[in-house]
Design an enzyme around this catalytic site. Structure first.
Site, PDB file in Angstrom:
ATOM      1  N   GLU A 234       0.883  -1.135  -0.035  1.00  0.00           N
ATOM      2  CA  GLU A 234       0.107  -0.142   0.083  1.00  0.00           C
ATOM      3  C   GLU A 234       1.088   1.172  -0.076  1.00  0.00           C
ATOM      4  O   GLU A 234       0.666   2.002  -0.870  1.00  0.00           O
ATOM      5  CB  GLU A 234      -0.819   0.044   1.250  1.00  0.00           C
ATOM      6  CG  GLU A 234      -2.385   0.241   0.883  1.00  0.00           C
ATOM      7  CD  GLU A 234      -3.395   0.316   1.942  1.00  0.00           C
ATOM      8  OE1 GLU A 234      -3.300  -0.660   2.866  1.00  0.00           O
ATOM      9  OE2 GLU A 234      -3.705   1.314   2.336  1.00  0.00           O
ATOM     10  N   ARG A 312      -8.059   1.834  13.688  1.00  0.00           N
ATOM     11  CA  ARG A 312      -8.702   0.727  13.574  1.00  0.00           C
ATOM     12  C   ARG A 312      -8.667  -0.098  14.692  1.00  0.00           C
ATOM     13  O   ARG A 312      -9.645  -0.800  15.157  1.00  0.00           O
ATOM     14  CB  ARG A 312      -8.659   0.058  12.215  1.00  0.00           C
ATOM     15  CG  ARG A 312      -9.384  -1.298  12.036  1.00  0.00           C
ATOM     16  CD  ARG A 312      -9.336  -1.511  10.525  1.00  0.00           C
ATOM     17  NE  ARG A 312      -9.990  -0.624   9.397  1.00  0.00           N
ATOM     18  CZ  ARG A 312     -11.291  -1.146   9.168  1.00  0.00           C
ATOM     19  NH1 ARG A 312     -11.870  -2.099   9.849  1.00  0.00           N
ATOM     20  NH2 ARG A 312     -11.977  -0.324   8.430  1.00  0.00           N
ATOM     21  N   GLU A 718     -10.528  -9.015   4.496  1.00  0.00           N
ATOM     22  CA  GLU A 718      -9.817  -8.976   5.572  1.00  0.00           C
ATOM     23  C   GLU A 718     -10.457  -9.480   7.026  1.00  0.00           C
ATOM     24  O   GLU A 718      -9.927 -10.367   7.806  1.00  0.00           O
ATOM     25  CB  GLU A 718      -9.319  -7.472   6.296  1.00  0.00           C
ATOM     26  CG  GLU A 718      -8.647  -6.771   5.378  1.00  0.00           C
ATOM     27  CD  GLU A 718      -8.639  -5.184   5.533  1.00  0.00           C
ATOM     28  OE1 GLU A 718      -9.666  -4.462   5.303  1.00  0.00           O
ATOM     29  OE2 GLU A 718      -7.567  -4.888   6.018  1.00  0.00           O
TER      30      GLU A 718
HETATM   31  N1  MTE Z   1      -5.884 -12.020  -1.133  1.00  0.00           N
HETATM   32  C1  MTE Z   1      -5.008 -12.294  -1.753  1.00  0.00           C
HETATM   33  N2  MTE Z   1      -4.811 -13.548  -2.631  1.00  0.00           N
HETATM   34  N3  MTE Z   1      -3.772 -11.664  -1.887  1.00  0.00           N
HETATM   35  C2  MTE Z   1      -3.904 -10.295  -1.202  1.00  0.00           C
HETATM   36  O1  MTE Z   1      -2.749  -9.736  -1.455  1.00  0.00           O
HETATM   37  N4  MTE Z   1      -5.007  -8.816   0.249  1.00  0.00           N
HETATM   38  C3  MTE Z   1      -5.917  -8.662   1.405  1.00  0.00           C
HETATM   39  C4  MTE Z   1      -7.536  -9.486   0.813  1.00  0.00           C
HETATM   40  N5  MTE Z   1      -7.103 -10.580   0.242  1.00  0.00           N
HETATM   41  C5  MTE Z   1      -4.882  -9.989  -0.422  1.00  0.00           C
HETATM   42  C6  MTE Z   1      -5.929 -10.780  -0.389  1.00  0.00           C
HETATM   43  C7  MTE Z   1      -5.943  -7.331   1.769  1.00  0.00           C
HETATM   44  S1  MTE Z   1      -5.109  -6.920   2.944  1.00  0.00           S
HETATM   45  C8  MTE Z   1      -7.144  -6.560   1.527  1.00  0.00           C
HETATM   46  S2  MTE Z   1      -7.432  -4.940   2.136  1.00  0.00           S
HETATM   47  C9  MTE Z   1      -8.070  -7.013   0.444  1.00  0.00           C
HETATM   48  O2  MTE Z   1      -7.873  -8.340  -0.057  1.00  0.00           O
HETATM   49  C10 MTE Z   1      -8.169  -5.928  -0.665  1.00  0.00           C
HETATM   50  O3  MTE Z   1      -8.944  -6.434  -1.630  1.00  0.00           O
HETATM   51  P1  MTE Z   1     -10.446  -6.171  -1.881  1.00  0.00           P
HETATM   52  O4  MTE Z   1     -10.751  -4.979  -1.312  1.00  0.00           O
HETATM   53  O5  MTE Z   1     -10.849  -6.318  -3.115  1.00  0.00           O
HETATM   54  O6  MTE Z   1     -11.058  -7.313  -0.875  1.00  0.00           O
HETATM   55 MO1  MOS Z   2      -5.269  -4.374   3.277  1.00  0.00          MO
HETATM   56  S1  MOS Z   2      -4.235  -4.126   5.084  1.00  0.00           S
HETATM   57  O1  MOS Z   2      -6.329  -2.923   3.756  1.00  0.00           O
HETATM   58  O2  MOS Z   2      -4.278  -3.718   2.111  1.00  0.00           O
END
Ligand code: MTE
Ligand code: MOS
Length: 765
Positions: A234, A312, A718
């Site tokens: 990020e 958070r 998450e």
């Molecule tokens: N799933 C996979 N396969 N790879 C990732 O890097 N990141 C996670 C989650 N799932 C991630 C993942 C995180 S930290 C977040 S915030 C969300 O996916 C972001 O994607 P979304 O908002 O589309 O769910």
């Molecule tokens: Mo997910 S920690 O909000 O990229």
């Protein structure tokens, strides 16, 4: 028709992922003249940089340039305009692993060899290497912040029972399979195209422009996919791209910077570790009356995302429980370590553990069942306002709890486990339950916005672009399903395209699990705009009323009285073009209802809550401290899931990632503050063998979101990581069995064999 919303669709790149054909940045063919970059890092955690002599690096074979802080034409700043965090250290060095310079050479080996030849002279100063020292010195990256409701001091004093405890949880390395990488291609007039493995293309654009001192419109960030981000890409992707952009601008040649695993681990931020101290007041039944908690986070050397992570954590201290009087204070402790950052859950996991620990202790204190006490304290009608003023609406806690207890047969297994423990002196089993409530939205209201760009071509194929990034979580297929649903065409007619700041500008990061909520709606808006134009045109063209035009099964029906003409979707697109109708549109969405007063820590930071529950059984070996997760039953609220196949994968993956955080993933710094766990040999992430042998995952059925989320779905990225908290609770339960459950157990995370043994030892004293 294939591919509408609420159906299980495979990830759009699934076959490419498993056959190795998915293109990651390191797979992009390199133009002639491409340079490879390597970083020079500080070996010292804290000190004054007396001299950085790069002359031997500059003259090493194949080297095309070496660049440090003084070579930056714009600002040596990676934190965005108005803040200050240097890309390369200037006078002060703030952690072991801090970038000092970048070397570019014809080959990667030449660049890395040259970087080794940098002569670094640092005069060490006293380093702060842990949270306790930072607290004692009041070394913070931001002023402490507090959520306060009622009068916790008076309520604690008046409470029939009171107890206090301390514990801590460690940080966590993201361990994305694809390391941080950026590939920068200079164009004419200094324009740059930046291929970056980033969750935040717009921040990459801004940071590159800030470093180069150019307008944002000179930099285009392009992101087709990330090999995992998990929050680690990020903010950290931005400085990696910034270093590559600097070298590309200076040399006029394409530059690729890919961090090898050990450099990635040493130089980038991680999940914040936390130290906790709390006092909880309660009555005979175990009803919680008041909580006073201190949460101290290891922010590392700079601010980065600590404000959001702490906010958070504080807004999740309550977890599933109504607490009438609360004080929760968060400290962002400044240490001479990596600058900790976003990591799946973003402080939420570090918030909820407080009450989970408190309830276990309350149960021991009163000699009652902890899970009854959990349920007794759930948010419910009349007891439904969070300490920060948001109502808990559409509360599925009791339902998730009942479902998980039933499906996991908790009562029977509790008795079995107790019987097992009575007859097994060495192995002990434990059971842990966890109720989940997780707030969805960015705490900063302005970030809850998204844009999309949809083109329909004259053959009826559709190109989809939006501001969200694909990191494996299945965002692209979900948003494509939304567009397929709008046009009623097959999913394979829709081509998701690389995220680009040139197509959708001013985007928010793909984070906080909001990707499909935000970009799904933005794409819906764009697609619907085009669809409405097509309807108006078709009505006129076929002499029908707009209400007679129906999209279905890849076709368009003109259902006017007396005739029933059908044209293909592509045919109508072609007719629209002949009729000079625009088949391209942008879409925009902003989340309604949310507001947040960051100073008062009050408001409605979340559009809605996602709920869930977990029941986990573990076994420990009391001689070695080793543990196993024998069984996990999870219920997760996904609203009306956009794609149950993707969501199932997200739940399983998140849970196991949480398992790693709480059990085996241990970051270890030596006495000089150097991180020594820098690869899979020393840093243990869960393997296939660690996945619970019995792993039952269900999504809460018939639970469409009551808020107007995209097709009534809910975010899933998450929240399920927090379900792994049940593992930690179960481990404490297994350890407590050693002392016949007479005393509560302090178990710091990660619960490595050493920590499990140490906890057992305190019971045997
Ligand atoms: N799933 C996979 N396969 N790879 C990732 O890097 N990141 C996670 C989650 N799932 C991630 C993942 C995180 S930290 C977040 S915030 C969300 O996916 C972001 O994607 P979304 O908002 O589309 O769910
Ligand atoms: Mo997910 S920690 O909000 O990229």
């Amino acid at each position: 028709m294939n591919g509408q919303v609420h159906t299980a669709q495979r990830h759009d790149s699934a076959l490419k992922h498993v056959t190795g054909q998915a293109l990651y940045i390191d797979d992009i063919p390199e133009p002639p003249g491409t340079l490879h970059a390597a970083l020079v890092l500080s070996p010292i955690a804290s000190g004054r940089l007396r001299r950085l002599d790069l002359s031997q690096a500059a003259t090493a074979p194949g080297v095309a340039g070496v660049f440090a802080a003084g070579d930056i034409p714009g600002h040596n700043n990676i934190a965005g305009p108005g803040k200050h965090e240097p890309l390369f250290a200037e006078d002060e060095v703030e952690f072991a692993g801090q970038p000092l310079a970048v070397v570019v050479a014809d080959t990667l080996d030449a660049a890395r060899a040259a970087a080794e030849r940098a002569v670094i002279d640092i005069e060490p100063t006293e380093a702060i290497l842990d949270i306790a020292t930072a607290l004692a010195k009041q070394a913070y990256v931001q002023p402490p912040s507090t959520i306060l409701r009622g009068d916790p001091d008076a309520a604690l004093k008046a409470a029939p029972h009171r107890l206090s405890a301390e514990f801590s949880v460690g940080g966590q390395e993201h361990f994305y399979l694809e390391g941080q990488i950026a590939f920068v291609l200079p164009g004419e007039d200094g324009d740059l195209v930046v291929h970056s493995s980033t969750q935040h293309p717009t921040e990459v654009q801004h940071v590159c422009a800030e470093i180069l001192g150019c307008d944002f419109n000179r930099v285009t960030t392009v992101v087709r996919r990330l090999g995992g981000g998990f929050g680690g890409k990020e903010s950290n992707a931005s400085w990696v791209a910034g270093a590559a952009a600097l070298a590309a601008a200076k040399t006029g040649r394409p530059v690729k910077l890919r961090l090898p695993r050990e450099i990635d681990m040493v130089a980038t931020g991680k999940r914040h570790g936390f130290d906790y101290r709390y006092t909880v007041g309660f009555d005979e039944q175990g009803r919680v009356l008041a909580l006073d908690a201190v949460l101290a986070a290891d922010a590392g050397w700079s601010l980065d995302m600590t404000p959001g992570v702490l906010a958070r954590a504080l807004t999740h201290v309550d977890n599933a429980y109504w607490i009438p009087h609360v004080r929760a204070t968060g400290y962002g402790c400044r240490t001479n370590r990596q600058s900790n950052t976003a990591f799946r859950g973003f402080g939420g996991p570090q918030g909820v553990v407080v009450m989970e620990d408190a309830i276990d202790r309350i149960a021991h204190h009163l000699g009652r069942d902890a899970n009854q006490i959990r349920a007794l304290n759930f948010y419910a009608a009349g007891r439904d306002e969070t300490p920060y003023g948001q109502k808990v609406e559409e509360n599925h806690l009791a339902r998730c709890w009942a479902e998980v207890k039933q499906s996991s047969d908790v009562e029977r297994r509790r008795a079995e486990i107790d019987a097992f423990n009575r007859t097994h002196p060495i192995l002990k089993r434990g059971l842990g339950l966890f109720p989940l409530k997780f707030g969805i939205s960015f705490n900063l209201p302005h970030m809850n916005q998204a844009g999309a760009l949809v083109h329909v071509y004259t053959d009826g194929s559709i190109r989809l672009n939006h501001g969200g990034t694909e990191m494996g979580q299945g965002l692209f297929v979900k948003v494509a399903q939304v567009v397929a649903e709008v046009f009623k065409v097959d999913l394979d007619r829709i081509r998701p395209s690389a995220t680009s700041t040139a197509e959708v500008p001013n985007t928010s990061p793909t984070a906080a699990s909001t990707g499909s909520d935000l970009n799904g709606w933005a794409a819906w808006e764009a697609a619907n705009t085009i669809k409405q134009r097509m309807i108006v045109f078709a009505a006129e063209h076929f002499g029908a009323a707009p209400g007679d035009i129906e999209f279905a099964d890849g076709t368009v029906r003109i259902a006017k009285p007396g005739s029933n003409q059908v044209v293909g979707f592509g045919e109508l697109a072609r007719l629209c073009w002949l009729g000079r109708v625009s088949l391209s549109a942008t879409g925009f969405y902003k989340t309604p209802k949310i507001h947040w007063d960051a100073a008062a820590m009050r408001g409605r930071p979340f559009f809605y809550f996602s709920f869930g529950a977990a029941a986990v059984e573990v076994a420990i070996d009391t001689l070695t401290g080793e543990s196993r997760v024998l069984r996990a039953d999870l219920v997760q609220d996904c609203g009306a899931s956009l794609n149950p196949a993707i969501d199932l994968g997200q739940i399983e993956g998140a849970f196991v990632q949480g398992q790693g955080w709480l059990t085996c993933e241990e970051l270890w710094w030596d006495n000089e503050g150097r991180l020594r766990t820098v690869g899979p040999s020393t840093y243990k992430i869960p393997g296939s063998r660690d996945v619970p042998a019995i792993f039952n995952v269900t999504m809460l059925e018939n639970a469409p979101s009551r808020e107007a989320t995209i097709f009534r779905s809910k975010a899933v990225g998450e929240p399920p990581l927090l379900l792994a908290t049940a593992i930690w609770t179960a481990l404490k339960d297994a350890i407590a069995a050693v002392g016949d459950h007479k005393t509560a157990v302090r178990l710091d995370a990660p619960a490595t064999p050493e920590r499990v043994l140490a906890a057992i030892a305190t019971l045997k004293k």
